[in-house]
Write an enzyme that holds these catalytic residues in place. Structure first.
Site, PDB file in Angstrom:
ATOM      1  N   GLY A  13       0.778  -1.242   0.000  1.00  0.00           N
ATOM      2  CA  GLY A  13       0.000   0.000   0.000  1.00  0.00           C
ATOM      3  C   GLY A  13       0.806   1.286   0.000  1.00  0.00           C
ATOM      4  N   SER A  14       2.060   1.231  -0.449  1.00  0.00           N
ATOM      5  CA  SER A  14       2.843   2.471  -0.434  1.00  0.00           C
ATOM      6  C   SER A  14       2.353   3.463  -1.489  1.00  0.00           C
ATOM      7  CB  SER A  14       4.345   2.189  -0.599  1.00  0.00           C
ATOM      8  OG  SER A  14       4.653   1.816  -1.916  1.00  0.00           O
ATOM      9  N   ASN A  15       1.857   2.963  -2.610  1.00  0.00           N
ATOM     10  CA  ASN A  15       1.296   3.890  -3.604  1.00  0.00           C
ATOM     11  C   ASN A  15      -0.016   4.504  -3.104  1.00  0.00           C
ATOM     12  OD1 ASN A  15       2.820   4.144  -6.288  1.00  0.00           O
ATOM     13  ND2 ASN A  15       2.977   1.952  -5.843  1.00  0.00           N
ATOM     14  N   MET A  91      -2.986  -7.337  -7.607  1.00  0.00           N
ATOM     15  CA  MET A  91      -2.302  -8.409  -8.334  1.00  0.00           C
ATOM     16  C   MET A  91      -3.261  -9.364  -9.047  1.00  0.00           C
ATOM     17  SD  MET A  91       0.693  -7.425  -7.714  1.00  0.00           S
ATOM     18  CE  MET A  91       1.796  -8.748  -8.210  1.00  0.00           C
ATOM     19  N   LEU A  93      -5.827  -9.927 -12.613  1.00  0.00           N
ATOM     20  CA  LEU A  93      -6.308  -9.448 -13.916  1.00  0.00           C
ATOM     21  C   LEU A  93      -7.780  -9.076 -13.788  1.00  0.00           C
ATOM     22  CD1 LEU A  93      -5.092 -11.781 -16.806  1.00  0.00           C
ATOM     23  CD2 LEU A  93      -4.783  -9.308 -16.588  1.00  0.00           C
ATOM     24  N   ASN A 108      -3.729   1.817 -13.829  1.00  0.00           N
ATOM     25  CA  ASN A 108      -2.814   0.918 -13.114  1.00  0.00           C
ATOM     26  C   ASN A 108      -1.416   1.515 -13.145  1.00  0.00           C
ATOM     27  OD1 ASN A 108      -1.800  -1.571 -11.958  1.00  0.00           O
ATOM     28  ND2 ASN A 108      -1.013  -2.098 -13.991  1.00  0.00           N
ATOM     29  N   HIS A 110       2.583   0.347 -13.073  1.00  0.00           N
ATOM     30  CA  HIS A 110       3.436  -0.836 -13.268  1.00  0.00           C
ATOM     31  C   HIS A 110       4.896  -0.394 -13.211  1.00  0.00           C
ATOM     32  CE1 HIS A 110       4.584  -4.800 -14.579  1.00  0.00           C
ATOM     33  NE2 HIS A 110       5.364  -4.252 -15.499  1.00  0.00           N
TER      34      HIS A 110
HETATM   35  C1  GRF Z   1       4.298  -1.325  -7.124  1.00  0.00           C
HETATM   36  O1  GRF Z   1       5.626  -1.525  -7.526  1.00  0.00           O
HETATM   37  C2  GRF Z   1       3.398  -1.218  -8.318  1.00  0.00           C
HETATM   38  O2  GRF Z   1       3.995  -0.613  -9.417  1.00  0.00           O
HETATM   39  C3  GRF Z   1       3.114  -2.658  -8.636  1.00  0.00           C
HETATM   40  O3  GRF Z   1       2.975  -3.284  -7.382  1.00  0.00           O
HETATM   41  C4  GRF Z   1       3.732  -2.558  -6.407  1.00  0.00           C
HETATM   42  C5  GRF Z   1       2.791  -2.193  -5.317  1.00  0.00           C
HETATM   43  O4  GRF Z   1       3.444  -1.577  -4.241  1.00  0.00           O
HETATM   44  N1  GRF Z   1       1.964  -2.793  -9.476  1.00  0.00           N
HETATM   45  P1  GRF Z   1       2.609  -0.876  -3.090  1.00  0.00           P
HETATM   46  O5  GRF Z   1       1.607  -1.919  -2.566  1.00  0.00           O
HETATM   47  O6  GRF Z   1       1.904   0.309  -3.681  1.00  0.00           O
HETATM   48  O7  GRF Z   1       3.603  -0.503  -2.058  1.00  0.00           O
END
Ligand code: GRF
Length: 197
Positions: A13-15, A91, A93, A108, A110
């Site tokens: 969940g860092s994003n 994670m 589809l 999304n 990536h």
């Molecule tokens: C990130 O590297 C994102 O690009 C990929 O999965 C990872 C998720 O990281 N799709 P977080 O859960 O947001 O820390």
């Protein structure tokens, strides 16, 4: 008007945190209305709750098939008034049910410069291939994995002594800038998700 987001996660969940922080700083005129995880153990669930955001697990193993699972996800999103969906480390589809309910309104992030290195372990793939520039991509989601119109990208150098961990950390720092930036483009009407900016 404030854009109402639903954020789908599977893990850390860092994003998600980066989105919440950029909203808090006033850089993004959006609101995270709900966070949904397919994984009941995702640390991002508690992170969301700690920031006062409703966070719900919808576990695919509780449903007969993908369509009924996604129907429940859509139900939760619509119940919370979600307008756009952000996959932030989700994670799975997407199937027709989710894609149809939020047509061209799902993005999304990536950790590669798409169309290179789709799928799992993108940073390892980049290192093993020997590229000198890596990065991350935000794109509109389609039925194909890590496919669909690219909205924006950020590049980072690959350094000679990089490991998967060091390269991933350099890319992740860019992810945390890129995803809020694209969300703000959407919130301010500068991209509609149909075509690149
Ligand atoms: C990130 O590297 C994102 O690009 C990929 O999965 C990872 C998720 O990281 N799709 P977080 O859960 O947001 O820390």
């Amino acid at each position: 008007m404030t854009l109402k987001l639903g954020v789908l996660i599977s893990g850390r969940g860092s994003n998600l945190l980066a989105i919440l922080a950029s909203i808090h700083r006033g850089e993004v005129t959006a609101r995270v209305s709900v966070v949904i995880s397919n994984n009941p153990l995702a640390p991002g669930l508690e992170l969301a709750r700690a920031h006062g955001v409703t966070a719900i697990t919808v576990d695919p193993s509780d449903y007969d098939d993908r369509a009924t699972y996604e129907y429940e996800v859509v139900n939760v999103l619509l119940t919370h008034g979600v307008q756009w969906v952000v996959l932030a480390g989700y994670m799975k589809l997407l199937g027709k049910t989710l894609l149809g309910a939020f047509k061209r309104r799902i993005i999304n992030i990536h950790p590669s410069l798409l169309p290179s290195f789709k799928g799992l372990d993108a940073q390892r793939q980049a290192l093993e291939y020997g590229v000198k520039i890596a990065g991350c991509t935000v794109h509109v989601v389609t039925a194909k994995m890590d496919d669909g119109p690219i909205l924006d990208q950020a590049a980072v150098p690959v350094l000679p002594d990089d490991t998967v961990a060091t390269l991933s950390a350099r890319i992740l720092a860019e992810e945390h800038r890129l995803l809020p930036k694209v969300i703000q483009l959407i919130a301010s009407g500068q991209t509609n998700g149909h075509s690149p900016q």
